[in-house]
Design a protein around this motif. Structure first.
Motif, PDB file in Angstrom:
ATOM      1  N   ASP A 134       0.831  -1.203   0.000  1.00  0.00           N
ATOM      2  CA  ASP A 134       0.000   0.000   0.000  1.00  0.00           C
ATOM      3  C   ASP A 134       0.871   1.262   0.000  1.00  0.00           C
ATOM      4  OD1 ASP A 134      -2.649   1.351   0.312  1.00  0.00           O
ATOM      5  OD2 ASP A 134      -1.703   2.020   2.169  1.00  0.00           O
ATOM      6  N   HIS A 135       0.696   2.105  -1.031  1.00  0.00           N
ATOM      7  CA  HIS A 135       1.535   3.298  -1.178  1.00  0.00           C
ATOM      8  C   HIS A 135       1.358   4.263  -0.005  1.00  0.00           C
ATOM      9  CE1 HIS A 135       3.164   2.150  -4.903  1.00  0.00           C
ATOM     10  NE2 HIS A 135       2.182   2.537  -5.705  1.00  0.00           N
ATOM     11  N   ARG A 178       0.458   3.706   3.141  1.00  0.00           N
ATOM     12  CA  ARG A 178       1.099   3.222   4.356  1.00  0.00           C
ATOM     13  C   ARG A 178       2.620   3.335   4.254  1.00  0.00           C
ATOM     14  NH1 ARG A 178       0.326  -2.879   6.581  1.00  0.00           N
ATOM     15  NH2 ARG A 178       1.559  -3.281   4.705  1.00  0.00           N
ATOM     16  N   THR A 179       3.153   3.049   3.068  1.00  0.00           N
ATOM     17  CA  THR A 179       4.604   3.150   2.891  1.00  0.00           C
ATOM     18  C   THR A 179       5.073   4.586   3.014  1.00  0.00           C
ATOM     19  OG1 THR A 179       4.553   1.225   1.416  1.00  0.00           O
ATOM     20  CG2 THR A 179       6.511   2.623   1.336  1.00  0.00           C
ATOM     21  N   LEU A 180       4.333   5.531   2.422  1.00  0.00           N
ATOM     22  CA  LEU A 180       4.696   6.938   2.543  1.00  0.00           C
ATOM     23  C   LEU A 180       4.610   7.400   3.993  1.00  0.00           C
ATOM     24  CD1 LEU A 180       5.471   9.609   1.202  1.00  0.00           C
ATOM     25  CD2 LEU A 180       3.042  10.041   0.811  1.00  0.00           C
ATOM     26  N   GLU A 181       3.588   6.949   4.709  1.00  0.00           N
ATOM     27  CA  GLU A 181       3.479   7.300   6.122  1.00  0.00           C
ATOM     28  C   GLU A 181       4.640   6.715   6.922  1.00  0.00           C
ATOM     29  OE1 GLU A 181      -0.359   5.882   7.232  1.00  0.00           O
ATOM     30  OE2 GLU A 181      -1.396   7.707   6.575  1.00  0.00           O
ATOM     31  N   ALA A 182       5.101   5.527   6.544  1.00  0.00           N
ATOM     32  CA  ALA A 182       6.243   4.914   7.231  1.00  0.00           C
ATOM     33  C   ALA A 182       7.507   5.735   7.013  1.00  0.00           C
ATOM     34  CB  ALA A 182       6.442   3.484   6.729  1.00  0.00           C
ATOM     35  N   ILE A 183       7.742   6.173   5.781  1.00  0.00           N
ATOM     36  CA  ILE A 183       8.921   6.983   5.479  1.00  0.00           C
ATOM     37  C   ILE A 183       8.851   8.318   6.222  1.00  0.00           C
ATOM     38  CG2 ILE A 183      10.136   8.212   3.639  1.00  0.00           C
ATOM     39  CD1 ILE A 183       9.210   5.952   1.738  1.00  0.00           C
ATOM     40  N   ALA A 184       7.665   8.951   6.192  1.00  0.00           N
ATOM     41  CA  ALA A 184       7.508  10.226   6.877  1.00  0.00           C
ATOM     42  C   ALA A 184       7.702  10.061   8.385  1.00  0.00           C
ATOM     43  CB  ALA A 184       6.131  10.821   6.565  1.00  0.00           C
ATOM     44  N   TRP A 185       7.166   8.971   8.962  1.00  0.00           N
ATOM     45  CA  TRP A 185       7.323   8.738  10.406  1.00  0.00           C
ATOM     46  C   TRP A 185       8.786   8.577  10.778  1.00  0.00           C
ATOM     47  CZ3 TRP A 185       9.419   5.076  13.594  1.00  0.00           C
ATOM     48  CH2 TRP A 185       9.033   5.115  14.940  1.00  0.00           C
ATOM     49  N   ASP A 243      12.852   0.357  14.167  1.00  0.00           N
ATOM     50  CA  ASP A 243      11.875   0.720  15.198  1.00  0.00           C
ATOM     51  C   ASP A 243      10.543   1.148  14.603  1.00  0.00           C
ATOM     52  OD1 ASP A 243      13.795   0.174  17.027  1.00  0.00           O
ATOM     53  OD2 ASP A 243      14.262   2.257  17.528  1.00  0.00           O
ATOM     54  N   LEU A 244      10.368   0.950  13.300  1.00  0.00           N
ATOM     55  CA  LEU A 244       9.117   1.325  12.651  1.00  0.00           C
ATOM     56  C   LEU A 244       7.949   0.557  13.275  1.00  0.00           C
ATOM     57  CD1 LEU A 244       8.456   3.146  10.114  1.00  0.00           C
ATOM     58  CD2 LEU A 244       8.231   1.009   8.853  1.00  0.00           C
ATOM     59  N   PRO A 245       6.852   1.229  13.652  1.00  0.00           N
ATOM     60  CA  PRO A 245       5.702   0.521  14.233  1.00  0.00           C
ATOM     61  C   PRO A 245       5.139  -0.509  13.259  1.00  0.00           C
ATOM     62  CG  PRO A 245       5.505   2.895  14.578  1.00  0.00           C
ATOM     63  CD  PRO A 245       6.643   2.689  13.642  1.00  0.00           C
ATOM     64  N   VAL A 246       4.641  -1.604  13.797  1.00  0.00           N
ATOM     65  CA  VAL A 246       4.124  -2.688  12.956  1.00  0.00           C
ATOM     66  C   VAL A 246       2.922  -2.217  12.141  1.00  0.00           C
ATOM     67  CG1 VAL A 246       4.983  -4.524  14.440  1.00  0.00           C
ATOM     68  CG2 VAL A 246       2.745  -3.514  14.910  1.00  0.00           C
ATOM     69  N   GLU A 247       2.210  -1.196  12.628  1.00  0.00           N
ATOM     70  CA  GLU A 247       1.052  -0.693  11.891  1.00  0.00           C
ATOM     71  C   GLU A 247       1.447  -0.081  10.552  1.00  0.00           C
ATOM     72  OE1 GLU A 247       1.817   0.131  14.940  1.00  0.00           O
ATOM     73  OE2 GLU A 247       0.220  -0.652  16.238  1.00  0.00           O
ATOM     74  N   LEU A 248       2.728   0.302  10.410  1.00  0.00           N
ATOM     75  CA  LEU A 248       3.197   0.939   9.185  1.00  0.00           C
ATOM     76  C   LEU A 248       3.882  -0.050   8.243  1.00  0.00           C
ATOM     77  CD1 LEU A 248       4.548   4.305  10.645  1.00  0.00           C
ATOM     78  CD2 LEU A 248       2.346   3.841   9.571  1.00  0.00           C
ATOM     79  N   GLY A 249       3.814  -1.340   8.544  1.00  0.00           N
ATOM     80  CA  GLY A 249       4.366  -2.337   7.644  1.00  0.00           C
ATOM     81  C   GLY A 249       5.831  -2.629   7.902  1.00  0.00           C
ATOM     82  N   SER A 250       6.424  -3.330   6.972  1.00  0.00           N
ATOM     83  CA  SER A 250       7.826  -3.743   7.093  1.00  0.00           C
ATOM     84  C   SER A 250       8.755  -2.565   6.850  1.00  0.00           C
ATOM     85  CB  SER A 250       8.125  -4.868   6.098  1.00  0.00           C
ATOM     86  OG  SER A 250       9.515  -5.100   6.011  1.00  0.00           O
ATOM     87  N   PHE A 251       9.780  -2.451   7.704  1.00  0.00           N
ATOM     88  CA  PHE A 251      10.750  -1.374   7.497  1.00  0.00           C
ATOM     89  C   PHE A 251      11.566  -1.625   6.231  1.00  0.00           C
ATOM     90  CE2 PHE A 251      13.465  -4.470   9.620  1.00  0.00           C
ATOM     91  CZ  PHE A 251      14.701  -4.275   9.033  1.00  0.00           C
ATOM     92  N   ARG A 252      11.755  -2.889   5.863  1.00  0.00           N
ATOM     93  CA  ARG A 252      12.496  -3.198   4.642  1.00  0.00           C
ATOM     94  C   ARG A 252      11.748  -2.679   3.412  1.00  0.00           C
ATOM     95  NH1 ARG A 252      13.261  -7.771   7.852  1.00  0.00           N
ATOM     96  NH2 ARG A 252      15.455  -8.232   8.326  1.00  0.00           N
ATOM     97  N   THR A 253      10.425  -2.845   3.408  1.00  0.00           N
ATOM     98  CA  THR A 253       9.625  -2.357   2.288  1.00  0.00           C
ATOM     99  C   THR A 253       9.752  -0.847   2.148  1.00  0.00           C
ATOM    100  OG1 THR A 253       8.029  -4.161   2.532  1.00  0.00           O
ATOM    101  CG2 THR A 253       7.293  -2.197   1.352  1.00  0.00           C
ATOM    102  N   ALA A 254       9.630  -0.119   3.262  1.00  0.00           N
ATOM    103  CA  ALA A 254       9.701   1.342   3.216  1.00  0.00           C
ATOM    104  C   ALA A 254      11.086   1.819   2.774  1.00  0.00           C
ATOM    105  CB  ALA A 254       9.352   1.920   4.585  1.00  0.00           C
ATOM    106  N   HIS A 255      12.128   1.180   3.308  1.00  0.00           N
ATOM    107  CA  HIS A 255      13.488   1.600   2.961  1.00  0.00           C
ATOM    108  C   HIS A 255      13.806   1.305   1.500  1.00  0.00           C
ATOM    109  CE1 HIS A 255      18.018   1.165   3.101  1.00  0.00           C
ATOM    110  NE2 HIS A 255      17.815   2.402   3.500  1.00  0.00           N
TER     111      HIS A 255
END
Length: 276
Positions: free
Chosen positions: A21-22, A24-31, A41-53
């Protein structure tokens, strides 16, 4: 904000697995960059940190973040929201020790500088962010260099990075009405560059240049034009820097690659512009 950004995201690939999901991934990067927390330390609600990175890096390599920012700027310019009295300045951002140690060999296809935009000075590792801000303290262009680099040598790169497409026919706008900068940018080369492009320069002269010109008498020529009233608006770039440094992951660099750090600056710029 997502109603403006969502349609600009890349479509799912024709073959293979669908994108995560784009939004959620953008929110993960912004967080991650708003808080300055480690990727793990990315919250599980924002998905995998590997995906965002991986998404941050992949879209930095293919220019997706820059295209999204350009599209957002084009829409703002079409609505008359871009102030073309542009201020230019730089800021030094400390680099965490985890930012060091990247391989020197460049990865094919990645526009990564040899030094990874990391410099070592008396204060330790640092990166310098050069940027141009519009009349409402929002970023128009961003360039990163090593922390010990001077302001004036990066000026033409910052000006070249100002490129706002048109929503209709016509070439992208690359020429501000006026450029405001402090005494660090007072050089004959910079003034000639702006004059050749028919851009009005509002740059004060430092005391040593004034003494040198007066010391030459009539051969020193006339002083360059300076509008002290217009110069009062140079605070827009300082306010823009303050906005960017509210993101702790930008105020303190932890990325090993300049590519990732610059992509995070573009993400912050997109969110600043879509918040207008």
């Amino acid at each position: 904000m997502w109603a403006r950004i969502g349609p600009l995201m890349p479509a799912d690939p024709v073959r293979g697995r669908r994108w995560a999901d784009h939004r959620r991934t953008l929110e993960a990067i912004a967080w991650k960059y708003r808080t300055g927390a480690p990727w793990r330390d990315l919250p599980v609600e924002l998905g995998s940190f590997r995906t965002a990175h991986k998404r941050l890096l992949r879209w930095a390599v293919d220019g997706t973040w820059e295209r999204i920012l350009a599209t957002v700027l084009a829409a703002a310019d079409a609505g008359g929201e871009v102030g073309w009295a542009v201020s230019v300045d730089s800021t030094v951002c400390r680099a965490h020790q985890h930012a060091a140690g990247a391989r020197k060999a460049l990865v094919p296809g990645r526009p990564e500088p040899d030094d990874h935009a990391l410099g070592r000075s008396r204060g330790g590792l640092s990166t310098k962010v050069h940027l141009a801000a519009d009349g409402s303290a929002r970023p128009l262009a961003v360039v990163v260099t090593a922390g010990q680099a001077g302001d004036a040598p990066a000026f033409t790169a910052v000006m070249a990075a100002i490129r706002v497409p048109r929503t209709g026919p016509g070439r992208p706008r690359t020429r501000p009405d006026v450029v405001l900068a402090d005494r660090a940018y007072s050089s004959r080369a910079i003034r000639s560059h702006l004059s050749a492009r028919r851009i009005r320069a509002v740059i004060p002269q430092p005391a040593d240049q004034i003494r040198h010109r007066l010391g030459r008498g009539s051969h020193g020529g006339r002083p360059p034009g300076f509008d002290p009233e217009a110069y009062k608006d140079r605070n827009t770039v300082e306010r823009c820097i303050a906005r960017l440094k509210q993101w702790r992951g930008l105020a303190l660099r932890t990325d090993k690659l300049a590519l990732a750090y610059r992509a995070a600056l573009h993400v912050a710029a997109v969110l600043i512009w879509t918040r207008r």
